[in-house]
Design a protein around this motif. Structure first.
Motif, PDB file in Angstrom:
ATOM      1  N   PHE A 183     -17.924   4.424  -5.850  1.00 35.24           N
ATOM      2  CA  PHE A 183     -18.676   5.197  -4.863  1.00 35.24           C
ATOM      3  C   PHE A 183     -20.057   5.617  -5.369  1.00 35.24           C
ATOM      4  CE2 PHE A 183     -19.549   9.158  -2.519  1.00 35.24           C
ATOM      5  CZ  PHE A 183     -19.623   8.609  -1.261  1.00 35.24           C
TER       6      PHE A 183
ATOM      7  N   TRP B 182      -9.362  -4.722 -15.177  1.00 32.05           N
ATOM      8  CA  TRP B 182      -8.391  -3.863 -15.871  1.00 32.05           C
ATOM      9  C   TRP B 182      -7.014  -4.511 -15.870  1.00 32.05           C
ATOM     10  CZ3 TRP B 182      -4.349  -1.320 -13.078  1.00 32.05           C
ATOM     11  CH2 TRP B 182      -3.478  -0.614 -13.909  1.00 32.05           C
TER      12      TRP B 182
ATOM     13  N   GLU C 295      -5.173  -5.734 -19.226  1.00 27.09           N
ATOM     14  CA  GLU C 295      -3.884  -5.128 -19.571  1.00 27.09           C
ATOM     15  C   GLU C 295      -2.854  -6.217 -19.873  1.00 27.09           C
ATOM     16  OE1 GLU C 295      -2.162  -1.059 -18.824  1.00 27.09           O
ATOM     17  OE2 GLU C 295      -3.653  -2.029 -20.059  1.00 27.09           O
ATOM     18  N   LYS C 296      -2.820  -7.221 -18.986  1.00 32.96           N
ATOM     19  CA  LYS C 296      -1.856  -8.303 -19.170  1.00 32.96           C
ATOM     20  C   LYS C 296      -2.168  -9.074 -20.451  1.00 32.96           C
ATOM     21  CE  LYS C 296       0.484  -7.536 -15.517  1.00 32.96           C
ATOM     22  NZ  LYS C 296       1.570  -6.630 -15.846  1.00 32.96           N
TER      23      LYS C 296
ATOM     24  N   VAL D 120       0.846  -1.198   0.000  1.00 33.90           N
ATOM     25  CA  VAL D 120       0.000   0.000   0.000  1.00 33.90           C
ATOM     26  C   VAL D 120       0.877   1.242   0.000  1.00 33.90           C
ATOM     27  CG1 VAL D 120      -1.486   1.325   1.521  1.00 33.90           C
ATOM     28  CG2 VAL D 120      -2.122  -0.949   0.915  1.00 33.90           C
TER      29      VAL D 120
ATOM     30  N   PRO E 228       0.733  -2.943 -12.421  1.00 31.39           N
ATOM     31  CA  PRO E 228      -0.394  -2.525 -11.592  1.00 31.39           C
ATOM     32  C   PRO E 228       0.019  -2.010 -10.210  1.00 31.39           C
ATOM     33  CG  PRO E 228      -0.363  -4.911 -11.800  1.00 31.39           C
ATOM     34  CD  PRO E 228       0.801  -4.398 -12.547  1.00 31.39           C
TER      35      PRO E 228
ATOM     36  N   ASN F  49      -9.317   3.235  -0.265  1.00 36.17           N
ATOM     37  CA  ASN F  49      -7.998   3.819  -0.109  1.00 36.17           C
ATOM     38  C   ASN F  49      -6.887   2.792  -0.180  1.00 36.17           C
ATOM     39  OD1 ASN F  49      -8.305   6.824   0.416  1.00 36.17           O
ATOM     40  ND2 ASN F  49      -9.958   5.877   1.548  1.00 36.17           N
ATOM     41  N   ALA F  50      -7.218   1.532   0.124  1.00 41.15           N
ATOM     42  CA  ALA F  50      -6.224   0.491  -0.095  1.00 41.15           C
ATOM     43  C   ALA F  50      -5.963   0.369  -1.591  1.00 41.15           C
ATOM     44  CB  ALA F  50      -6.725  -0.830   0.472  1.00 41.15           C
TER      45      ALA F  50
ATOM     46  N   PHE G 293     -14.445   2.804   2.914  1.00 39.80           N
ATOM     47  CA  PHE G 293     -13.311   3.726   2.822  1.00 39.80           C
ATOM     48  C   PHE G 293     -11.992   2.982   2.837  1.00 39.80           C
ATOM     49  CE2 PHE G 293     -14.170   8.233   2.795  1.00 39.80           C
ATOM     50  CZ  PHE G 293     -15.536   8.170   2.661  1.00 39.80           C
ATOM     51  N   PHE G 294     -11.963   1.898   3.590  1.00 34.88           N
ATOM     52  CA  PHE G 294     -10.729   1.128   3.657  1.00 34.88           C
ATOM     53  C   PHE G 294     -10.396   0.544   2.282  1.00 34.88           C
ATOM     54  CE2 PHE G 294      -8.331  -2.759   4.374  1.00 34.88           C
ATOM     55  CZ  PHE G 294      -7.297  -2.264   5.153  1.00 34.88           C
TER      56      PHE G 294
ATOM     57  N   ILE H 212       1.964   0.038  -7.810  1.00 37.35           N
ATOM     58  CA  ILE H 212       2.923   1.135  -7.924  1.00 37.35           C
ATOM     59  C   ILE H 212       4.020   1.067  -6.880  1.00 37.35           C
ATOM     60  CG2 ILE H 212       1.448   2.791  -9.094  1.00 37.35           C
ATOM     61  CD1 ILE H 212       0.999   4.022  -6.332  1.00 37.35           C
TER      62      ILE H 212
ATOM     63  N   LEU I 151      -6.331   2.708  -3.747  1.00 40.90           N
ATOM     64  CA  LEU I 151      -5.551   3.892  -4.110  1.00 40.90           C
ATOM     65  C   LEU I 151      -4.077   3.673  -3.806  1.00 40.90           C
ATOM     66  CD1 LEU I 151      -5.318   6.959  -4.779  1.00 40.90           C
ATOM     67  CD2 LEU I 151      -5.742   7.379  -2.379  1.00 40.90           C
ATOM     68  N   GLY I 152      -3.796   3.118  -2.611  1.00 45.11           N
ATOM     69  CA  GLY I 152      -2.407   2.904  -2.239  1.00 45.11           C
ATOM     70  C   GLY I 152      -1.731   1.864  -3.116  1.00 45.11           C
ATOM     71  N   LEU I 153      -2.475   0.801  -3.461  1.00 44.78           N
ATOM     72  CA  LEU I 153      -1.862  -0.277  -4.228  1.00 44.78           C
ATOM     73  C   LEU I 153      -1.634   0.119  -5.680  1.00 44.78           C
ATOM     74  CD1 LEU I 153      -3.795  -3.434  -2.978  1.00 44.78           C
ATOM     75  CD2 LEU I 153      -1.437  -2.856  -2.527  1.00 44.78           C
ATOM     76  N   PHE I 154      -2.641   0.755  -6.285  1.00 48.05           N
ATOM     77  CA  PHE I 154      -2.567   0.963  -7.722  1.00 48.05           C
ATOM     78  C   PHE I 154      -2.389   2.416  -8.128  1.00 48.05           C
ATOM     79  CE2 PHE I 154      -5.334  -2.792  -7.056  1.00 48.05           C
ATOM     80  CZ  PHE I 154      -4.391  -3.720  -7.444  1.00 48.05           C
ATOM     81  N   GLY I 155      -2.335   3.306  -7.171  1.00 49.07           N
ATOM     82  CA  GLY I 155      -2.079   4.696  -7.513  1.00 49.07           C
ATOM     83  C   GLY I 155      -3.331   5.436  -7.926  1.00 49.07           C
ATOM     84  N   PRO I 156      -3.248   6.772  -7.936  1.00 50.91           N
ATOM     85  CA  PRO I 156      -4.444   7.583  -8.168  1.00 50.91           C
ATOM     86  C   PRO I 156      -4.821   7.754  -9.637  1.00 50.91           C
ATOM     87  CG  PRO I 156      -2.580   8.981  -7.662  1.00 50.91           C
ATOM     88  CD  PRO I 156      -2.084   7.570  -7.601  1.00 50.91           C
TER      89      PRO I 156
END
Lengths: 596, 375
Positions: free
Chosen positions: B293, B112, B116-117, A36, A118, B179-180, B175-176, A120, B182-187
């Motif tokens: 959302f 996605w 992509e792969k 994360v 995927p 945002n997880a 929310f978890f 980052i 978001l953290g893993l795959f970026g904004p």
């Protein structure tokens, strides 16, 4: 999950299934935390000079926690419970080991596979962090003993005597607070001309020095020995024995001390901390309002931000010369009166359609209203009146005769917010015991019964909405004057959720709880746009708020500082059970207090 | 007794009721006025009534209108698929699973990644049908797993607590997950690879110009709905689900494993959300961590519109909401002289929610809930 061995255990018989389960969860959580991006991002914040950064701390607490969890034994009444023994320590260690193996696998994975597309955070930065800028074997050599050690420590928490456990808890928690509060302590010592103090504790580049850490840890660990529960005893004795007059006099004294502290302290604080306090105050005001709606009346209002927006926009339209459609440029005081009227109207308008709905529908519909209001502010339709996405700028500072409250001077904002907060606290406090407050609580507990008891449900609920709306609109008005502009972007649904988290973490319906909640959460993690003490958390704030919300609901739905009534309500079954099993309540309570 | 109480409390609070009646009448008038003005514009563009509020309005051509209906229908089909998850969980457990939108988003996101792969491997172009099948499979797996895991961790321990507690928990879960991700795959917004020409080109069916993707969306949605109908109405598992929705205690006395049935319910909801997620990905070809959302809330709206707990209702509600969202701004608001109407699309969806709850709280087709949940 919570399998218990009811028969006596042999000394080294391990529950392999349980260890494997929790160990793999431990490994997964560590890998998840790494991917994360928490460690890489938080690595900037140094807690102990050249030893520990916040990033590493976020990996390290995981084996500690799961070591604790894996060796926990559910105590059952009336059965001889198995004793904690060496086997439990071993299972803790194994859990930690499995967790570290997860990290080793992650390192190997980053080294050999390219999954950056995927994920980052699958990058060399994380790799360097995990291997300590060294090789994989070095990293593994460090992580495995650390994981095993922390797992064992976690497991041994059950077996320590309560005295030692208390000492460790004081030391760890105290050190963490010292490290987190670096800015505040530095600021304070500067204000009191005690720079040498902060120089002694903290290193130049940030973080505590190693020596000061050790010294502080020892001092903090000795603290519970010195106090020895005297403090608690005094409070208890005072609570049970003191005469009403004494109590009254003492609370006046206590109150004046707090008041003087709050009034004087900002003069010794720097800009950043004052800004922080002003933000905390703004959100405290919001949270106090939501506390009335959610905590007292039990109406889950997810569109609470709408009232915040109404306050902000009303002030902006009335005071700013840049308001596109109607700009009387009135004084803040006059606009505040209009704000009250508008907020009341908004409270009635949003409240009236929803009060007959079921509790959960009410939540979603209010959320819908919150979004509708934001979308209207944003739309081209109202752009000629409210400025659309450009918002309204150039809102003047609040002119209070000799003083001026403006965003550039956070201290003045703090005092302004403080005044509103005191008002809000007073109102909430008086309302709690009033006829209205009691009827709110009755509605929260059982609507039909309350109705049969002759409470006018509709009016009471509407009043809750209105009072909450007015408090939120005050916060919005001050925010508008502080920032100097309002944009639809500042009033996203997120604000409602964050305030909800503050209220729930603090304790629904408890004024002290809400104060603690906003101080801790907004002060340390920060509000939706406002950074807190740990600015590095900016991107992970919501992740943590979400996790916190789930955790609180599962483990402690009554909040950190609960009210007695609410606790009883939420733990009714346990209370009934306790009563049935004989009175073990006092013991249980102590345990809860210790866990905190 | 409760009737008397209701009557008395009604007579006492007539103010609020008057206000609600006023809102009802006002909104109804607004809708009727808008529609009439729209029709007037269409039939006789120069009439004074049509020009009264919005002299610039040109009305819509037949093709434009058909286009709106088609995009409304295809979007609505997706809302319907997501709504099924809300509806089933509400029917069984009696709480709003706020995190269901995120389950949908997770499906889109995993779709996605896989697409992509596959695109890198060349399979996307050489054999699109197979890769479509693969990404749907992956999305279903991820969404179902997410739904089941959240149930296990967050909702099961709270099964007997007050109704609002699991709702608040699900907000936290939502929310978890958001945002997880978001953290893993970026904004950054992630784009699905280009669809093959034969699929995405415009086709003309019964004089309606329609993109092939939209046809695909509607067909897949209809197929999934049919499968679900079969599962719920014709199989043992489905009967167990209906029994648990009716009364958990008695169902368990009848030998039904309630825990398992609830997990299956979450799983089936997750599966539908996964299918919906892939369809979303194919239709809009982009996904971010916030994708779940708004569709989530709208799908809940759709579930309420159709009557919560009612599966056919959820699907129809989804289609209704999708069409309302795409048609209403241009048919009702534009003739009334509101500028920039397409921005208000989301506001329309929320207004539909409020209106349905004001006019017909049980939804268009009636809710199917157990006695205790209805209270």
């Amino acid at each position: 999950m919570m399998t218990t061995n009811l028969t006596l255990k042999k000394p080294f018989e391990l529950n392999w299934k349980r260890i494997l389960f929790w160990g793999s969860i431990c490994a997964l959580s560590q890998v998840f935390i790494c991917l994360v991006g928490l460690p890489s991002e938080l690595n900037r914040r140094i807690l102990i000079e050249s030893t520990l950064s916040l990033g590493y701390l976020f990996i390290l607490w995981v084996p500690l926690l799961f070591g604790y969890v894996v060796s926990k034994i559910v105590k059952l009444e009336g059965i001889e419970n198995p004793k904690q023994g060496a086997a439990d320590l071993l299972s803790g260690a194994l859990t930690g080991l499995l967790g570290s193996l997860g990290l080793v696998l992650l390192m190997l994975g980053i080294d050999n596979l390219d999954m950056r597309d995927p994920l980052i955070n699958w990058n060399p930065k994380l790799f360097r962090l995990l291997t300590f800028e060294n090789s994989i074997s070095f990293g593994s050599l460090v992580w495995i003993p650390v994981g095993v050690g922390l797992g064992t420590v976690g497991a041994s928490l059950h077996q320590m005597s309560s005295q030692i456990r208390k000492m460790t808890a004081y030391a760890m928690f105290g050190l963490f607070s010292f490290a987190v509060l670096e800015d505040v302590i530095g600021d304070l010592s500067e204000g009191f001309r005690l720079e040498w103090l902060s120089d002694m504790i903290y290193a130049k580049k940030g973080g505590m020095t190693v020596t000061s850490t050790i010294v502080l840890a020892i001092v903090l660990a000795l603290l519970p020995l010195l106090v020895q529960g005297k403090f608690k005893k005094t409070v208890d004795r005072y609570r049970s024995e003191a005469k009403p007059e004494d109590k009254r006099r003492n609370s006046v004294v206590l109150f004046s001390i707090v008041a003087v502290l709050v009034l004087v302290l900002p003069w010794f604080l720097g800009r950043i901390v004052n800004e922080l306090l002003a933000n905390v105050g703004l959100f405290l005001l919001l949270a106090l309002g939501l506390n009335i709606v959610v905590g007292l009346a039990g109406l889950l209002d997810l569109g609470y931000v709408a009232f915040f927006a109404v306050g902000g926009y009303t002030t902006a339209v009335l005071t700013s010369p840049n308001s596109p459609w109607f700009s009387p440029e009135t004084h803040f005081g006059i606009s505040l009166l209009v704000v009250v009227v508008m907020a009341t109207l908004a409270g009635l308008l949003i409240g009236a359609p929803v009060i007959r709905m079921r509790g959960d529908y009410l939540a979603i519909v209010t959320l819908g209203f919150g979004e509708i209001i934001r979308l209207l502010f944003l739309s081209d339709w109202l752009k000629p009146y409210l400025g659309g996405s450009q918002g309204i700028t150039n809102i003047p500072a609040i002119d209070l005769g000799p003083w001026e409250v403006r965003g550039a001077d956070p201290r003045s904002v703090f005092y302004m917010v403080l005044a509103f907060c005191v008002l809000a606290i007073y109102v909430s406090w008086r309302l709690q015991g009033s006829r209205l407050g009691r009827s709110w609580m009755a509605i929260r507990e059982d609507e039909s019964v309350a109705e049969v008891m002759g409470i006018n449900i509709v009016n009471s609920k509407l009043m809750a909405f209105v009072v909450g709306a007015v408090l939120a609109s005050f916060s919005g008005a001050v925010l508008a004057a502080k920032v100097g502009s309002v944009f639809p972007k500042s009033f996203e649904i997120l604000v409602s959720i964050i305030i909800l988290v503050v209220v729930i973490v603090g304790g629904m319906g408890s004024i002290t709880g809400v104060m603690v909640g906003s101080l801790v959460l907004i002060g340390i993690l920060g509000g939706p746009r406002q950074p807190g003490l740990l600015q590095e958390f900016q991107n992970f704030k919501l992740l943590i708020y979400g996790a916190l919300l789930v955790f609180m609901m599962l483990k402690r739905p009554e909040g950190l500082v609960p009210t007695a009534r609410r606790t009883r309500e939420l733990h009714q079954e346990e209370y009934l059970q306790d009563a049935w099993l004989g009175d073990d309540e006092s013991e249980d309570r102590e345990e809860v207090g210790e866990q905190l | 007794m409760s009737e008397i109480v209701k009557k008395r409390s009604k007579s006492r609070v007539s103010g609020v009721d008057k206000f609600l009646t006023f809102i009802r009448v006002f909104m109804a008038t607004l809708i009727v006025l808008g529609v009439v003005a729209f029709i007037a514009q269409q039939i006789w563009p120069d009439n004074p009534f049509a020009e009264w509020r919005n002299p610039d309005a040109r009305g819509l051509t037949g093709d434009q209108f058909k286009g709106l209906v088609v995009s409304g229908l295809s979007q609505g089909a997706m809302y319907g698929l997501i709504a099924l998850g809300y509806s089933m969980v509400y029917g069984v457990l009696g709480f709003i699973n706020f995190a269901h939108g995120e389950v949908f988003m997770v499906g889109t996101m995993s779709g996605w990644i896989t697409s992509e792969k596959l695109n890198d491997a060349g399979l996307w172009e050489s054999n699109f049908v197979l890769s479509l099948f693969l990404i749907i499979l992956v999305a279903i797996t991820t969404s179902t797993t997410t739904a089941v895991i959240t149930e296990r961790i967050a909702y099961r321990p709270l099964r007997n607590s007050p109704r609002l507690i699991p709702l608040i928990t699900s907000i936290g879960v939502s929310f978890f997950i958001q945002n997880a991700t978001l953290g893993l795959f970026g904004p950054a917004s992630k784009g699905y690879p280009q669809l093959p020409k034969w699929l995405s080109k415009q086709r003309s069916i019964l004089t309606v110009e329609i993109a092939g993707t939209k046809i695909l969306v509607m067909v897949v949605a209809a197929l999934s709905m049919a499968c679900l109908w079969y599962l719920v109405e014709r199989t043992q598992t489905g009967r167990a689900m209906r029994a648990v929705a009716e009364d958990k205690e008695i169902a368990s006395l009848m030998g039904i494993n309630v825990n398992r049935t609830i997990v299956i319910t979450f799983g089936v909801g997750g599966t539908m959300a996964g299918v919906g997620g892939i369809l979303w990905g194919l239709l809009f070809r982009s996904v971010t961590h916030m994708t779940g959302f708004l569709p989530g809330i709208k799908a809940f709206t759709a579930a309420v519109v159709g009557g919560i707990g009612n599966m056919g209702g959820a699907m129809v509600g989804g289609v209704f909401l999708g069409s309302a969202e795409s048609i209403a701004p241009l048919v009702i608001l534009e003739p009334l002289g509101v500028p920039g109407v397409t921005q208000l699309k989301d506001a329309i969806a929320f207004t539909v929610l409020v209106l349905v709850l004001l006019f017909k709280p049980a939804g268009l087709f009636g809710e199917k809930l157990s006695q205790e949940d209805r209270a």
